[in-house]
Design a protein around this motif. Structure first.
Motif, PDB file in Angstrom:
ATOM      1  N   LEU A  37       6.951  -7.350  -0.570  1.00 20.57           N
ATOM      2  CA  LEU A  37       5.823  -7.656   0.320  1.00 20.57           C
ATOM      3  C   LEU A  37       4.493  -7.304  -0.329  1.00 20.57           C
ATOM      4  O   LEU A  37       3.522  -8.083  -0.248  1.00 20.57           O
ATOM      5  CB  LEU A  37       5.990  -6.900   1.639  1.00 20.57           C
ATOM      6  CG  LEU A  37       4.940  -7.167   2.717  1.00 20.57           C
ATOM      7  CD1 LEU A  37       4.939  -8.650   3.101  1.00 20.57           C
ATOM      8  CD2 LEU A  37       5.192  -6.297   3.946  1.00 20.57           C
ATOM      9  N   LEU A  38       4.442  -6.159  -0.999  1.00 21.61           N
ATOM     10  CA  LEU A  38       3.205  -5.757  -1.679  1.00 21.61           C
ATOM     11  C   LEU A  38       2.861  -6.713  -2.811  1.00 21.61           C
ATOM     12  O   LEU A  38       1.680  -7.023  -3.022  1.00 21.61           O
ATOM     13  CB  LEU A  38       3.340  -4.335  -2.221  1.00 21.61           C
ATOM     14  CG  LEU A  38       3.181  -3.194  -1.217  1.00 21.61           C
ATOM     15  CD1 LEU A  38       3.383  -1.860  -1.903  1.00 21.61           C
ATOM     16  CD2 LEU A  38       1.811  -3.239  -0.553  1.00 21.61           C
ATOM     17  N   ILE A  40       3.664  -9.940  -3.027  1.00 25.07           N
ATOM     18  CA  ILE A  40       3.219 -11.217  -2.470  1.00 25.07           C
ATOM     19  C   ILE A  40       1.812 -11.098  -1.884  1.00 25.07           C
ATOM     20  O   ILE A  40       0.927 -11.920  -2.172  1.00 25.07           O
ATOM     21  CB  ILE A  40       4.212 -11.701  -1.399  1.00 25.07           C
ATOM     22  CG1 ILE A  40       5.554 -12.052  -2.048  1.00 25.07           C
ATOM     23  CG2 ILE A  40       3.654 -12.923  -0.654  1.00 25.07           C
ATOM     24  CD1 ILE A  40       6.657 -12.329  -1.063  1.00 25.07           C
ATOM     25  N   LEU A  41       1.584 -10.063  -1.067  1.00 22.75           N
ATOM     26  CA  LEU A  41       0.259  -9.869  -0.478  1.00 22.75           C
ATOM     27  C   LEU A  41      -0.775  -9.513  -1.541  1.00 22.75           C
ATOM     28  O   LEU A  41      -1.927  -9.962  -1.469  1.00 22.75           O
ATOM     29  CB  LEU A  41       0.323  -8.770   0.589  1.00 22.75           C
ATOM     30  CG  LEU A  41       1.172  -9.068   1.825  1.00 22.75           C
ATOM     31  CD1 LEU A  41       1.170  -7.880   2.774  1.00 22.75           C
ATOM     32  CD2 LEU A  41       0.669 -10.319   2.537  1.00 22.75           C
ATOM     33  N   THR A  43      -0.740 -10.463  -4.655  1.00 19.53           N
ATOM     34  CA  THR A  43      -1.056 -11.691  -5.399  1.00 19.53           C
ATOM     35  C   THR A  43      -2.091 -12.511  -4.654  1.00 19.53           C
ATOM     36  O   THR A  43      -3.069 -13.002  -5.238  1.00 19.53           O
ATOM     37  CB  THR A  43       0.219 -12.521  -5.617  1.00 19.53           C
ATOM     38  OG1 THR A  43       1.152 -11.752  -6.390  1.00 19.53           O
ATOM     39  CG2 THR A  43      -0.099 -13.809  -6.365  1.00 19.53           C
ATOM     40  N   GLY A  44      -1.884 -12.657  -3.335  1.00 25.48           N
ATOM     41  CA  GLY A  44      -2.857 -13.402  -2.526  1.00 25.48           C
ATOM     42  C   GLY A  44      -4.217 -12.729  -2.510  1.00 25.48           C
ATOM     43  O   GLY A  44      -5.252 -13.396  -2.600  1.00 25.48           O
ATOM     44  N   MET A  45      -4.212 -11.395  -2.406  1.00 25.19           N
ATOM     45  CA  MET A  45      -5.473 -10.655  -2.398  1.00 25.19           C
ATOM     46  C   MET A  45      -6.185 -10.783  -3.735  1.00 25.19           C
ATOM     47  O   MET A  45      -7.421 -10.912  -3.789  1.00 25.19           O
ATOM     48  CB  MET A  45      -5.189  -9.181  -2.080  1.00 25.19           C
ATOM     49  CG  MET A  45      -6.424  -8.310  -1.960  1.00 25.19           C
ATOM     50  SD  MET A  45      -7.454  -8.769  -0.540  1.00 25.19           S
ATOM     51  CE  MET A  45      -8.743  -7.519  -0.656  1.00 25.19           C
ATOM     52  N   PHE A  65      -6.332  -1.857  -0.816  1.00 22.78           N
ATOM     53  CA  PHE A  65      -5.499  -2.799  -0.065  1.00 22.78           C
ATOM     54  C   PHE A  65      -4.021  -2.450  -0.184  1.00 22.78           C
ATOM     55  O   PHE A  65      -3.285  -2.443   0.808  1.00 22.78           O
ATOM     56  CB  PHE A  65      -5.748  -4.220  -0.573  1.00 22.78           C
ATOM     57  CG  PHE A  65      -4.845  -5.255   0.040  1.00 22.78           C
ATOM     58  CD1 PHE A  65      -5.085  -5.728   1.312  1.00 22.78           C
ATOM     59  CD2 PHE A  65      -3.754  -5.752  -0.670  1.00 22.78           C
ATOM     60  CE1 PHE A  65      -4.249  -6.686   1.887  1.00 22.78           C
ATOM     61  CE2 PHE A  65      -2.919  -6.699  -0.116  1.00 22.78           C
ATOM     62  CZ  PHE A  65      -3.162  -7.168   1.168  1.00 22.78           C
ATOM     63  N   THR A  69      -1.727  -1.149   2.910  1.00 23.53           N
ATOM     64  CA  THR A  69      -0.551  -1.930   3.296  1.00 23.53           C
ATOM     65  C   THR A  69       0.709  -1.079   3.271  1.00 23.53           C
ATOM     66  O   THR A  69       1.576  -1.203   4.148  1.00 23.53           O
ATOM     67  CB  THR A  69      -0.377  -3.134   2.357  1.00 23.53           C
ATOM     68  OG1 THR A  69      -1.579  -3.914   2.349  1.00 23.53           O
ATOM     69  CG2 THR A  69       0.769  -4.015   2.809  1.00 23.53           C
ATOM     70  N   THR A 105      -0.976  -6.987 -10.267  1.00 19.36           N
ATOM     71  CA  THR A 105      -2.021  -7.276  -9.281  1.00 19.36           C
ATOM     72  C   THR A 105      -3.368  -6.678  -9.693  1.00 19.36           C
ATOM     73  O   THR A 105      -4.337  -7.401  -9.874  1.00 19.36           O
ATOM     74  CB  THR A 105      -1.618  -6.739  -7.892  1.00 19.36           C
ATOM     75  OG1 THR A 105      -1.360  -5.327  -7.973  1.00 19.36           O
ATOM     76  CG2 THR A 105      -0.382  -7.446  -7.368  1.00 19.36           C
ATOM     77  N   CYS A 117       0.683 -17.276  -9.735  1.00 22.06           N
ATOM     78  CA  CYS A 117       1.685 -17.170  -8.668  1.00 22.06           C
ATOM     79  C   CYS A 117       3.098 -17.359  -9.213  1.00 22.06           C
ATOM     80  O   CYS A 117       4.014 -16.598  -8.865  1.00 22.06           O
ATOM     81  CB  CYS A 117       1.407 -18.200  -7.569  1.00 22.06           C
ATOM     82  SG  CYS A 117      -0.074 -17.874  -6.594  1.00 22.06           S
TER      83      CYS A 117
END
Length: 202
Positions: A37-38, A40-41, A43-45, A65, A69, A105, A117
């Motif tokens: 989860l960290l 994926i989030l 990467t988006g951040m 962040f 999280t 990240t 990604c």
């Protein structure tokens, strides 16, 4: 780091997360889910930070962040099962500062978001598979059981090995974890080397 097989990053991340983790597959599963989860989030951040050209504050924002999280994940685990949260103790807080998360990240190189990604998903796949295999095999040969998370703690499923392997609690200890992890990484290295030889012939 574009090469997700970079050995020091990968081995360091595995050691930092798996060795201190309790020798039950259910706990490893939760730690891996938190790491996934960290990733994926994160990467988006990271894509959002780069898109807004916040290069000077990017690393600080990413660290804040990731830590925030992780705290939220910990609170959800406490709500689900206080016993699991107490048993995992500090292990969950090792996830955001592990080499695999920081390297992919916070300290990642600049690249196109699509390639970034795909690269992180490749890292995540290898990392997740290795961690789950380690947790599964470790509990199996240590306690002859497989466990899954439950509200009361863990749901233990006994496994009859029929005398194939004699379970010993040594594999549940930290020295046993080091040895088992070394064997798994050596096997992965051998498979990768064989694959590279076959690919070079083609």
């Amino acid at each position: 780091m574009k090469n997700y097989h970079y050995p020091f990053l990968f081995i360091g991340a595995l050691l930092s997360l798996l060795v201190p983790c309790p020798a039950r597959f259910g706990y490893v599963l939760l730690v891996v889910m938190a790491a996934d989860l960290l990733m994926i989030l994160g990467t988006g951040m990271r894509i959002a930070v780069d898109s807004l050209h916040l290069n000077e504050l990017g690393s600080i924002m990413m660290l804040v962040f990731l830590v925030f999280t992780t705290i939220l994940i910990k609170q959800f685990i406490i709500l689900y099962s206080p016993v699991i949260a107490m048993t995992l103790s500090f292990v969950l807080y090792l996830v955001p500062v592990s080499a695999i998360i920081i390297g992919r990240t916070v300290a990642s190189e600049q690249m196109q978001w699509k390639a970034y990604c795909i690269s992180n998903l490749q890292v995540l796949g290898v990392f997740t598979g290795t961690c789950l295999a380690f947790g599964f095999v470790r509990e199996l040969i240590a306690y002859e059981s497989i466990s899954l998370p439950a509200h009361s703690g863990l749901w233990i499923i006994p496994v009859n090995m029929h005398g194939l392997i004699k379970a010993t609690a040594f594999w549940g200890s930290i020295p046993g974890a080091f040895i088992l992890l070394s064997l798994i990484l050596a096997f992965m290295s051998l498979v990768q080397r064989r694959f590279n030889i076959i690919r070079s012939k083609d």
